[in-house]
Design a protein around this motif. Structure first.
Motif: not given
Ligand SMILES: Nc1ncnc2c1ncn2[C@@H]1O[C@H](COP(=O)(O)OP(=O)(O)OP(=O)(O)O)[C@@H](O)[C@H]1O
Ligand SMILES: [Mg+2]
Lengths: 434, 250
Positions: A108-120, A164-174
């Protein structure tokens, strides 16, 4: 207090919480030892209650009673429901990092898209190495419990100078009722970096779940950070979150929290200005109805000279709800030329609504400009009448005035799209008013 | 046909009777002026017609198009076509004037079962009306009446009146605080709204306004009653002789 055999309301021993979860908690044997120690601290203290000064207005023993057992890892059906919730709550264009019932959900996450922008990496991965992220200076019971039980979280490294021009959104879903999720995340922001972090707490099935989250943030010199938290949990949920933020020199840090859900919630933020010439803007909105209890507690620690902090807090309280704002500004002996101001206003929509406001200034330097102000009151009848005389029905007239009232805090969010997203959540809260 | 019928109205505020049996009938297409000394109850009457809380009607009735107005909430009255241009319009910080105008207009339309205005239609309409009233566009971006001068607030009331197209317009001292040019512009705006189906009640202290908005009927109010009614020449008479003669009559 008698701690011979600590038991919860329904007779479960408190120690069962850890014992039954231990097999599922990630980490090497040394990490598990750290967890056990942290759980020991929690067991000794128990849930915070009103005789503990910091928790005076939010007596978790009375309000919550017991900590629910650890949520099961989400199955395919839970992930599917979570995916639906992501669709409705995702911010357009944001890089999403999704935690479902306390477990990172890569699909459900955008790990790939984030790769160039932040270490995760995930907390789980980080704990394979050492227990570093489980350690904080705090001895608070809920933070200790979080260290003991945290199953997952996100570990982000924003490189020096990254923009980073786009926000990083951390979603906590119960997705599961009658269970707890424990998450812990760390965000390290490099020098001169520019980033927007959004945290959203939501549910994919209304239920009496519990969230205990902790976030550790470090901000390098010259960084420009927007950090937005949206606690939009299910009506029966409990959310207790702790934030530790350490800010370097010449930083702009813009924090915003909005609480629009949960039967019981508390955000406790500990923000330290550790480098000179930084500007902190910390703002919050509590929108509470029914019998909800929402607590925003912010401790802003001016540890060095020449920093500015501004806090704007708004609470709108309907029915028999209860809002708490505790704002402490500490100015250390060296922190000359500190400029720290805090302004809180509560809007009471019913006679039974309750607002507690506890500002505290602890000033140890002599050349500073600090202050706080607070007001509490009802909607202005003459404004309401003007709107009604122009054709707005009572509820709609109220809604317009409430939006204007919280707007004073929401307008601190610089990004247009994010501000609209936040206004949208506030509007849905207004529509839920009976 | 009678649009507004106020019959033997008695109103108390905080245990004190302010209106002592006031009677007034306004027909469609007519313009009525109400004049009278400070404290005679002119604003009280306008507030009771608009439905402001805090007034206790102890006797009498108000009919609007034959319906009992006192049974309706203020927003229902507005949707039915009652409009009060306030003597002292309030400031509403944080509510943009444009948002307010659109929300109010659409709320009224919805209550009448009409379709809501589309954004372009609405903007066009506001632009037209504000231009004719000499209201700059950037004023509409500010909070409702926030930082408006006294005269600008009054013009904003006339703007709303033109936008909502009510059938009964009550103007409570629209002329106070307006300079001579602004007065003419506002009066032109009001005159443009005169129509055979619409009535106006103009509350004023000054004959000058009535040179612009020429009334069909002039009423003199004193101590909570209408003590004399006549044609537009009554206003001139008052200007010359003052209210002393009516104090005794009341
Ligand atoms: N809320 C209130 N509480 C107490 N007295 C009131 C209230 N509102 C009006 N009054 C009194 O009622 C009387 C009539 O007031 P009102 O404002 O209707 O007069 P007016 O004719 O509009 O006067 P003006 O020409 O000065 O505008 C005054 O004596 C006023 O003091
Ligand atoms: Mg008056």
């Amino acid at each position: 207090m008698n701690v011979a055999v600590a038991k919860t309301g329904n007779g479960r021993a408190v120690s069962d919480l850890f014992a039954s979860a231990e097999g599922r908690l990630p980490g090497s044997p040394s990490v598990i030892a750290t967890r056990r120690e942290a759980f020991g601290t929690y067991e000794r203290l128990g849930l915070p209650h009103r005789r503990i000064e910091e928790w005076k207005y939010t007596d978790l023993r009375a309000l919550v009673g017991e900590v629910l057992p650890l949520a099961a890892a989400p199955d395919a059906a839970a992930l599917k429901r979570a995916a639906e919730a992501v669709k409705t709550h995702a911010i357009a264009g944001a890089r999403k990092l999704v935690l479902v019932d306390g477990v990172f959900a890569p699909d459900l996450s955008d790990v790939k898209a984030l790769a160039g922008q932040a270490g995760f990496k995930t907390l789980r991965e980080s704990l394979e190495k050492d227990a570093g992220l489980l350690k904080t200076a705090s001895t608070d019971a809920v933070i200790s419990l979080n260290a003991a039980m945290a199953t997952d979280g996100v570990v982000l490294d924003i490189a020096d100078g990254a923009q980073l021009s786009t926000p990083i959104q951390i979603l906590h879903i119960a997705t599961s009722a009658s269970a707890s999720a424990f998450t812990r995340s760390r965000v390290a922001i490099g020098k001169g970096a520019r980033v927007t972090i959004v945290e959203s707490f939501i549910s994919a099935s209304a239920g009496a779940y519990q969230v205990n989250d902790a976030v550790l943030i470090t901000v390098g010199d010259g960084a420009d950070v927007a950090h937005i938290r949206l606690m939009d949990d299910a009506p029966d949920a409990v959310n207790v979150s702790s934030h530790f933020v350490t800010i370097g020199a010449a930083v702009k840090f813009n924090f915003f929290n909005m609480t629009t859900g949960a039967a019981v919630s508390r955000l406790q933020g500990f923000i330290t200005l550790a480098g000179e010439g930084s500007e902190l803007s910390a703002n919050g909105v509590n929108l509470l109805q029914k019998t909800e209890h929402g607590d925003t507690t912010l401790v802003v620690d001016h540890a060095v000279p020449n920093c500015v902090s501004r806090e704007v807090f708004r609470a709108v309280i309907d029915d028999r709800a209860h809002s708490v704002f505790q704002g402490r500004i500490i100015v250390r002996p060296d922190a000359q030329k500190t400029d720290g101001k805090m302004m809180t206003r509560a809007l009471l929509l019913s006679d039974e609504a309750e607002a507690d406001n506890k500002p505290e200034l602890e000033i140890f330097a002599d050349d500073v400009s600090c202050g706080h102000g607070a007001t509490a009151g009802a909607l202005d009848d003459s404004l309401l009448f003007y709107l009604k005389a122009r054709g707005l029905p009572e509820k709609q007239a109220q809604a317009l005035l409430i939006q204007a009232f919280v707007g004073e805090a929401i307008e601190q969010i610089a990004d247009d799209g994010l501000r609209e997203h936040v206004i949208g959540i506030a509007e849905r809260w207004l529509e839920r008013r009976s | 046909m009678a649009l507004l019928e106020v019959k033997d109205l008695k109103v108390r505020v905080e245990e004190r009777e302010i209106l002592h049996g006031l009677t007034l009938t306004v027909n469609e297409g007519e313009v009525h002026a109400i004049m009278g000394p400070n404290g005679s109850g002119k604003s009280t009457l306008s507030h009771v017609i608009a439905g402001k809380p805090g007034y206790e009607v102890t006797d009498g009735q108000i009919l609007f198009k034959g319906e009992d107005l006192l049974e309706m909430s203020p927003d229902e009255r507005a949707a039915k076509g009652v409009f009060l241009a306030f003597q002292y319009p309030v400031e509403i910080p944080g509510v943009a004037t444009m948002t307010f105008l659109r929300t109010a207009l659409n709320a009224q339309r919805k209550a009448r079962g009409e379709s809501e205005y589309s954004t372009p239609d609405f903007l066009k309409k506001v632009r037209e009306v504000s231009k004719s009233l000499n209201i700059p566009q950037d004023m509409l971006k500010r909070g409702v009446n926030v930082g408006f001068s006294g005269g600008e607030k009054k013009r904003n009331e006339v703007l709303q009146m033109a936008l909502f197209e009510p059938s009964l317009c009550i103007l409570d001292e629209m002329d106070s605080g307006l300079d001579i040019d602004a007065l003419r512009i506002a009066a032109d705006g009001v005159n443009a709204l005169r129509s055979p189906k619409r009535a106006m009640v103009v509350i004023t202290h000054y004959q000058r306004l009535l040179n612009y908005i020429v009334p069909d009927v002039v009423h003199v109010m004193s101590k909570g009653r209408v003590v004399k009614s006549g044609g537009k020449e009554l206003a001139l008479e008052l200007e010359a002789s003052g209210y002393a003669q009516f104090e005794d009559a009341a």
